[in-house]
Design an enzyme around this catalytic site. Sequence first.
Site, PDB file in Angstrom:
ATOM      1  CE  LYS A 100      -1.733   2.414   3.339  1.00 34.70           C
ATOM      2  NZ  LYS A 100      -2.444   2.983   4.514  1.00 34.70           N
ATOM      3  CG  ASP A 132      -5.508   3.970   1.529  1.00 31.57           C
ATOM      4  OD1 ASP A 132      -6.648   4.241   1.109  1.00 31.57           O
ATOM      5  OD2 ASP A 132      -5.228   3.853   2.736  1.00 31.57           O
ATOM      6  CD1 TRP A 133      -2.575   7.630  -2.376  1.00 31.59           C
ATOM      7  CD2 TRP A 133      -2.758   8.075  -4.547  1.00 31.59           C
ATOM      8  NE1 TRP A 133      -1.356   7.330  -2.945  1.00 31.59           N
ATOM      9  CE2 TRP A 133      -1.448   7.588  -4.285  1.00 31.59           C
ATOM     10  CE3 TRP A 133      -3.094   8.415  -5.857  1.00 31.59           C
ATOM     11  CZ2 TRP A 133      -0.489   7.446  -5.271  1.00 31.59           C
ATOM     12  CZ3 TRP A 133      -2.129   8.275  -6.846  1.00 31.59           C
ATOM     13  CH2 TRP A 133      -0.834   7.797  -6.559  1.00 31.59           C
ATOM     14  CE  LYS A 134      -8.395   6.369   3.837  1.00 32.55           C
ATOM     15  NZ  LYS A 134      -6.972   5.971   3.695  1.00 32.55           N
ATOM     16  CG  HIS A 179     -14.229  13.292  -0.550  1.00 32.46           C
ATOM     17  ND1 HIS A 179     -14.440  13.555   0.770  1.00 32.46           N
ATOM     18  CD2 HIS A 179     -15.439  13.411  -1.146  1.00 32.46           C
ATOM     19  CE1 HIS A 179     -15.716  13.815   0.988  1.00 32.46           C
ATOM     20  NE2 HIS A 179     -16.353  13.745  -0.168  1.00 32.46           N
ATOM     21  CB  ILE A 207     -16.472  18.522  -7.967  1.00 32.80           C
ATOM     22  CG1 ILE A 207     -15.245  18.873  -8.821  1.00 32.80           C
ATOM     23  CG2 ILE A 207     -16.723  19.586  -6.898  1.00 32.80           C
ATOM     24  CD1 ILE A 207     -15.423  20.124  -9.648  1.00 32.80           C
ATOM     25  N   GLY A 208     -17.225  15.634  -8.981  1.00 31.30           N
ATOM     26  CA  GLY A 208     -17.176  14.511  -9.905  1.00 31.30           C
ATOM     27  C   GLY A 208     -16.178  14.661 -11.030  1.00 31.30           C
ATOM     28  CB  ALA A 209     -15.462  17.419 -13.409  1.00 31.84           C
ATOM     29  CB  THR A 210     -11.818  17.088  -9.542  1.00 29.77           C
ATOM     30  OG1 THR A 210     -12.054  18.454  -9.886  1.00 29.77           O
ATOM     31  CG2 THR A 210     -10.401  16.940  -9.011  1.00 29.77           C
ATOM     32  NE  ARG A 232      -2.238  -1.989  14.460  1.00 27.43           N
ATOM     33  CZ  ARG A 232      -2.373  -1.473  13.244  1.00 27.43           C
ATOM     34  NH1 ARG A 232      -2.658  -2.252  12.216  1.00 27.43           N
ATOM     35  NH2 ARG A 232      -2.220  -0.177  13.044  1.00 27.43           N
ATOM     36  N   GLY A 242       0.327  -2.614   8.628  1.00 23.39           N
ATOM     37  CA  GLY A 242       1.503  -1.768   8.498  1.00 23.39           C
ATOM     38  C   GLY A 242       2.494  -1.939   9.615  1.00 23.39           C
ATOM     39  NE  ARG A 243       0.838   2.285  12.902  1.00 22.85           N
ATOM     40  CZ  ARG A 243      -0.040   3.208  13.287  1.00 22.85           C
ATOM     41  NH1 ARG A 243       0.342   4.187  14.072  1.00 22.85           N
ATOM     42  NH2 ARG A 243      -1.301   3.141  12.907  1.00 22.85           N
TER      43      ARG A 243
END
Length: 238
Positions: free
Chosen positions: A42, A69-71, A73, A75-78, A186, A215-216
């Site tokens: 990731k 994993d950039w989430k 979020h 407006i739709g066009a962007t 975990r 991760g950790r």
Amino acid sequence: MTHTRNVEIAARDRLIVALDLAGRAEAEAVVEALGDAVIFYKVGLQLLASGGMEMARDLKRRGRKVFLDWKLHDIGATVEKATAAIAASEAGDFITVHGEPQVLAAAVRGRGGAPLKILGVTVLTSLSGQDLGEIGYSMSVEALVERRIRQTLEAGADGVIVSPNEAALARRIGGPDLLVVTPGVRPAWASMDDQARAATPRETIGQGASHIVCGRPITAADDPRAAALAIAEEMAEA
């Protein structure tokens, strides 16, 4: 012997190691230490700002899988244009977007016919029911997760991000083909860190997760390879 080897490969394919580290040099050191024990990584926002896109491309060239994993979020066009650019880069296998109808639909349009898998984020694993109330949601965590799972399916996305607590719910609603990716995993021997809704690898796979993100407990271990192999073995036992 063949059956055992197939189980090991399946578990390794389903373990995603989060490279939530300060920079590329540190992330590359972890990848080198893990060797062939891990094939899926990731790349999140922290590493994105420190050479993460270039590293993602390089990992793909080396035959690894990459979860971006950039989430997204916006407006739709962007979101549509960003997803199209990410798909064209061929730097990742999975990309996350926030699990809202307009965002999900835009990401699906932007992806087009590319093999990039779109995952809708339901409720962040650091959030509890009390946190949702403070944000302004009047529904429970499970109710909001269920709504967003259904919205993800309606938008034509490929999977969801849910906590281990909601993995069974996602599998029940989405059926066998839905990607159910679970952070907040975990091992029993690791600390909970900032996860409010966590579980062990065995519990999470048993609840229906297709992939777990860890991760950790791996990257901060004295022996990252041994930690990854121990988690994969626990997943295989489930």
